[in-house]
Design a protein around this motif. Structure first.
Motif, short mmCIF file in Angstrom:
data_model
loop_
_atom_site.label_atom_id
_atom_site.label_comp_id
_atom_site.label_asym_id
_atom_site.label_seq_id
_atom_site.Cartn_x
_atom_site.Cartn_y
_atom_site.Cartn_z
N VAL A 24 19.71 15.25 -24.13
CA VAL A 24 18.90 14.07 -24.38
C VAL A 24 17.64 14.48 -25.12
N ALA A 25 17.43 13.91 -26.30
CA ALA A 25 16.20 14.16 -27.06
C ALA A 25 15.09 13.31 -26.49
N VAL A 26 13.96 13.94 -26.22
CA VAL A 26 12.83 13.25 -25.62
C VAL A 26 11.66 13.28 -26.59
N HIS A 27 11.13 12.12 -26.90
CA HIS A 27 9.92 12.01 -27.72
C HIS A 27 8.72 11.99 -26.78
N GLU A 28 7.70 12.73 -27.17
CA GLU A 28 6.49 12.79 -26.35
C GLU A 28 5.27 12.55 -27.23
N TRP A 29 4.43 11.63 -26.79
CA TRP A 29 3.13 11.40 -27.42
C TRP A 29 2.08 11.76 -26.37
N PRO A 30 1.50 12.94 -26.44
CA PRO A 30 0.65 13.42 -25.35
C PRO A 30 -0.75 12.83 -25.37
N HIS A 31 -1.44 13.02 -24.27
CA HIS A 31 -2.84 12.64 -24.12
C HIS A 31 -3.53 13.80 -23.41
N PRO A 32 -4.74 14.18 -23.84
CA PRO A 32 -5.37 15.36 -23.24
C PRO A 32 -5.74 15.18 -21.77
N ALA A 33 -6.03 13.95 -21.37
CA ALA A 33 -6.40 13.70 -19.96
C ALA A 33 -5.88 12.31 -19.58
N PRO A 34 -4.58 12.16 -19.40
CA PRO A 34 -4.02 10.82 -19.18
C PRO A 34 -4.41 10.24 -17.83
N ARG A 35 -4.47 8.90 -17.80
CA ARG A 35 -4.70 8.20 -16.53
C ARG A 35 -3.45 7.49 -16.05
N PHE A 36 -2.43 7.39 -16.92
CA PHE A 36 -1.13 6.86 -16.48
C PHE A 36 -0.05 7.40 -17.40
N LEU A 37 1.19 7.23 -16.96
CA LEU A 37 2.37 7.63 -17.72
C LEU A 37 3.07 6.38 -18.23
N ALA A 38 3.53 6.42 -19.46
CA ALA A 38 4.31 5.33 -20.03
C ALA A 38 5.69 5.86 -20.40
N LEU A 39 6.71 5.18 -19.93
CA LEU A 39 8.10 5.58 -20.15
C LEU A 39 8.78 4.47 -20.94
N LEU A 40 9.21 4.77 -22.17
CA LEU A 40 9.75 3.77 -23.08
C LEU A 40 11.27 3.87 -23.18
N ALA A 41 11.94 2.73 -23.12
CA ALA A 41 13.39 2.65 -23.30
C ALA A 41 13.67 1.78 -24.52
N HIS A 42 14.23 2.39 -25.56
CA HIS A 42 14.45 1.69 -26.83
C HIS A 42 15.70 0.83 -26.79
N GLY A 43 15.92 0.08 -27.87
CA GLY A 43 17.02 -0.85 -27.94
C GLY A 43 18.30 -0.27 -28.51
N TYR A 44 19.32 -1.11 -28.56
CA TYR A 44 20.64 -0.71 -29.06
C TYR A 44 20.57 -0.31 -30.53
N GLY A 45 21.26 0.81 -30.84
CA GLY A 45 21.45 1.22 -32.22
C GLY A 45 20.27 1.89 -32.88
N GLU A 46 19.13 1.94 -32.23
CA GLU A 46 17.93 2.52 -32.83
C GLU A 46 17.59 3.84 -32.13
N HIS A 47 16.32 4.21 -32.14
CA HIS A 47 15.90 5.46 -31.51
C HIS A 47 14.42 5.36 -31.18
N ALA A 48 13.95 6.24 -30.31
CA ALA A 48 12.58 6.14 -29.82
C ALA A 48 11.55 6.50 -30.88
N GLY A 49 11.96 7.17 -31.93
CA GLY A 49 11.01 7.50 -32.99
C GLY A 49 10.44 6.28 -33.69
N ARG A 50 11.09 5.11 -33.54
CA ARG A 50 10.57 3.88 -34.14
C ARG A 50 9.37 3.33 -33.37
N TYR A 51 9.00 3.94 -32.25
CA TYR A 51 7.98 3.38 -31.38
C TYR A 51 6.64 4.10 -31.50
N GLY A 52 6.41 4.77 -32.61
CA GLY A 52 5.16 5.49 -32.78
C GLY A 52 3.93 4.60 -32.73
#
Length: 268
Positions: free
Chosen positions: A16-44
């Protein structure tokens, strides 16, 4: 903003390829689930909004999508996608223990995120559903009734009234531009029934965003699924908007609704 994408997880049926957009000091985690036929790279762009609010953002390419393993757009059991998404959540929590987790699911990803909230109800702090495939979605039954699945890809124009969005989608080599597959349609039908029978999500804060001109996942079909899912629901409907409200002409309003919701429900 640094964006890393790499196959980091052994999923239920392969890497499973995992895209990560980091934060130096995060206060929460966001977990994104993309739609059919596409990929998570479209969610930049959405990830940039979330990191701007203090999130470390993680998003898998689902089985058979993007950079992940598997035959393209072949899904035999949506429970596998939910399990893979949970493994990504474990990865995020190991890197940033103790932070609240926000689930975001768009379209097919809304089905996955809703089921995640049912299976792992004590884990999410909030659930965001964008044009979710839950409730009464007629497409699987209509296509499964045909002797052959027509070779009709998703129309780029159905995503947004912004022509640049459709053009980018049409030119993206990681997007599936072919027909739906019968096992995937059968899995959709089963998963819709599973979520319908899976129960409500208690007091979980839920934000539902939908365009009222969405032809891919009509709002009227999603409504009974969203209402059955329950939670502390905030509903935001966008007149004239199509399938991807965060890439629509009203994207600034969609972003404002999302950020306002998160500020209201997450601890400071």
């Amino acid at each position: 903003m640094r964006h890393a994408s790499r196959p980091v997880l052994d999923g239920t049926r392969g890497a499973v390829a995992v895209h990560e957009w980091p934060h130096p000091a995060p206060r929460f985690l966001a977990l994104l689930a993309h739609g059919y036929g596409e990929h998570a790279g479209r969610y930049g762009a959405l990830a940039a909004v979330l990191t701007g609010q203090g999130a470390a953002v993680y998003a898998p390419d689902h089985l058979g999508h993007g950079g992940s393993a598997g035959e393209r757009v072949l899904i035999e059991d949506f429970e596998d996608l939910v399990t893979d998404l949970h493994a990504v959540a474990d990865l995020a929590r190991a890197a940033h223990p103790g932070l609240p987790l926000v689930l975001f699911g768009h379209s097919m990803g809304g089905l996955v995120a809703a089921r995640y909230a049912q299976r792992y109800g004590s884990e999410p702090a909030a659930l965001v559903l964008s044009a979710p495939v839950i409730g009464a979605w007629a497409l699987p039954g209509r296509l499964l009734a045909l002797p052959e699945i027509p070779d009709t890809p998703v129309s780029p124009a159905a995503l947004s009234r912004d022509p640049a969005v459709g053009a980018s989608y049409a030119a993206d080599p990681l997007v599936w531009h072919g027909p739906m597959k019968r096992p995937t349609l059968e899995a959709f039908a089963r998963a819709l029934e599973t979520v319908a029978a899976g129960g409500a999500v208690g007091a979980l804060p839920v934000l539902w965003l939908h365009g009222d001109a969405d032809r891919l996942v009509p709002m009227a079909g999603s409504r009974p699924g969203v209402e059955r899912l329950g939670g502390r629901l905030t509903e935001r409907i966008f007149p004239g908007a199509r399938h991807e409200v965060f890439q629509e002409l009203e994207r600034a309003r969609a972003v404002a609704e999302l950020t306002g919701f998160l500020e209201a429900v997450l601890p400071r």
